[in-house]
Motif scaffolding. Structure first.
Motif, PDB file in Angstrom:
ATOM      1  N   ASN A 194       1.400  -2.813   3.000  1.00 30.08           N
ATOM      2  CA  ASN A 194       0.673  -3.912   2.740  1.00 30.08           C
ATOM      3  C   ASN A 194       1.765  -5.161   3.243  1.00 30.08           C
ATOM      4  OD1 ASN A 194       2.515  -4.239   0.455  1.00 30.08           O
ATOM      5  ND2 ASN A 194       0.834  -4.317  -0.930  1.00 30.08           N
ATOM      6  N   GLY A 195       2.990  -4.956   3.457  1.00 28.18           N
ATOM      7  CA  GLY A 195       3.796  -6.044   3.947  1.00 28.18           C
ATOM      8  C   GLY A 195       4.331  -7.078   2.860  1.00 28.18           C
TER       9      GLY A 195
ATOM     10  N   SER B  67       6.221  -3.992   5.556  1.00 22.91           N
ATOM     11  CA  SER B  67       5.595  -4.413   6.592  1.00 22.91           C
ATOM     12  C   SER B  67       5.579  -3.518   7.969  1.00 22.91           C
ATOM     13  CB  SER B  67       5.752  -5.767   7.098  1.00 22.91           C
ATOM     14  OG  SER B  67       5.204  -6.225   8.426  1.00 22.91           O
TER      15      SER B  67
ATOM     16  N   GLU C  97       8.528  -6.869  10.483  1.00 19.96           N
ATOM     17  CA  GLU C  97       7.747  -5.701  10.803  1.00 19.96           C
ATOM     18  C   GLU C  97       8.532  -4.472  11.429  1.00 19.96           C
ATOM     19  OE1 GLU C  97       3.040  -5.715  11.925  1.00 19.96           O
ATOM     20  OE2 GLU C  97       4.478  -5.707  13.655  1.00 19.96           O
TER      21      GLU C  97
END
Length: 400
Positions: A236-237, A198, A243
């Motif tokens: 795409n996490g 992310s 994050e």
């Protein structure tokens, strides 16, 4: 060979979580894979860098505009054998048509689809073949797409690494094509890097720019910059990590892994230069600035005289000095030192005492390392390239 600093563990190539791909023989090239796609299950943060050639190809322009709009992608359609470059209004329409066909096939928005092409300049895409090929594309864990993008390359260029981010295992996988017309600010190369990490889109874009300058933009095969070059990075996490952004405590760890992937791919392109028999690395130290260190390294590795010298296995260090002097980099003209595969050829800008035969013998090796000390500061830089062979001329004289 200078080792690439590593943070992540290299693994056998595989797609990160949430990615799949496919390829087919559409007929653009005769009986070879020439059309492929790469798809994420969910929209991904995306970043791109692109050729600086003024005749930027239609698919390159389209992908640049698509990513710049929202820093997101979910899919990329790519082909080899036809660059869709210098193709005017129809070329732009065909790139848009590809984008929309993939969007319809995946039931996603067109502005989540990137388009990439490589091959012959000045010919319109055979859209009937493209359309049939897109209809035939399927998704799986296949890595055939890494072959569908090749032109004069002798083999696919791939790497996958894994690392831990906030307690989650993250995978980064990259592949690229490139063999001739290589002199980035980008070159006739396409690169695609996917990760399940992310990552904030704005941070991802700046990271890709920075690391491209340290890797892909430090290779040269023949001094020519193509119309179609592009590197796309998607995150795409789906690994579920916290994050990564510009304020993240783990951003340097992630950046180092991205550098590892891009540097490996860049060296693979240099090593697979058209007709090449040697991989050449130039390391410059004691430069006034990092930019000047990079400039000198790339000037040496890009010199046709140096490249021919290395192919001929001739320790003619004067050609290296000539390449250094052609730059506007700061240097101590009375104290430049040069080594070839660890053998000092130049000391204080004059011939060093060395045995000529061992120096020549060392040039029979596949990998050649040139080290330069400018005695002008504390900065360093590296560039990669290859020798210039008879086969390079043969390949490009007969290229269709």
């Amino acid at each position: 060979m200078q080792e690439i600093e590593q943070q992540a563990t290299e693994i056998d190539f595989k797609w990160p979580l949430g990615y799949s791909a496919g390829a087919t023989k559409s007929g653009i090239k005769q009986n070879k894979l020439d059309l492929g796609w790469l798809v994420s299950e969910v929209p991904a943060s995306a970043a791109g860098v692109y050729t600086t050639n003024q005749f930027q190809a239609a698919p390159t322009k389209l992908t640049k505009a698509t990513i710049s709009a929202d820093q997101q992608l979910q899919a990329v359609i790519l082909n080899s054998g036809n660059a869709n470059s210098c193709t005017g209004k129809l070329g732009k329409q065909n790139a848009l048509k590809e984008q929309n066909m993939i969007a319809d096939k995946l039931n996603i928005a067109p502005d989540l689809v990137g388009v990439a092409s490589t091959g012959i300049i000045g010919k319109q895409l055979p859209m009937a073949k493209i359309e049939q090929g897109i209809d035939a594309l399927q998704l799986s864990d296949s890595i055939a797409v890494t072959e569908a993008v090749l032109t004069t390359d002798t083999h696919p260029k791939t790497i996958a690494v894994q690392l831990d981010l906030s307690g989650k295992q993250v995978t980064i996988s990259g592949f690229c094509k490139g063999s001739g017309m290589i002199h980035p600010n980008m070159a006739t190369m396409l690169g695609f890097v996917t990760t399940d990490a992310s990552v904030d889109g704005d941070y991802l874009q700046q990271l890709l720019i920075d690391e491209t300058n340290n890797t892909f933009n430090q290779i040269t095969v023949d001094g020519d910059t193509s119309t179609n070059d592009m590197v796309v990075l998607m995150a795409n996490g789906m690994a579920g990590n916290v994050e990564i952004d510009d304020s993240s405590s783990e951003k340097e760890k992630f950046a180092l892994a991205i550098h590892q992937v891009l540097a490996y791919l860049a060296k693979q392109i240099a090593e697979d230069g058209e007709g090449a028999s040697k991989l050449v690395e130039v390391n410059v130290k004691s430069a006034a600035t990092e930019l000047e260190a990079k400039q000198v390294a790339k000037e040496i590795v890009g010199s046709s005289l140096v490249k021919a010298m290395l192919f001929g296995e001739d320790a003619n260090w004067g050609r290296i000095m000539d390449a250094i002097g052609k730059t506007d980099a700061s240097l101590d003209v009375d104290h430049v030192n040069v080594w070839l595969n660890g053998i000092q050829l130049v000391k204080n800008s004059e011939p060093a005492t060395f045995d000529l035969q061992p120096a020549r013998d060392s040039l029979s090796e596949h990998e050649v390392v040139i080290d330069v000390d400018l005695h002008a500061g504390n900065s360093v830089g590296t560039a990669w390239g290859c020798d210039l062979t008879y086969k390079y001329v043969q390949i490009n004289a007969a290229y269709e």
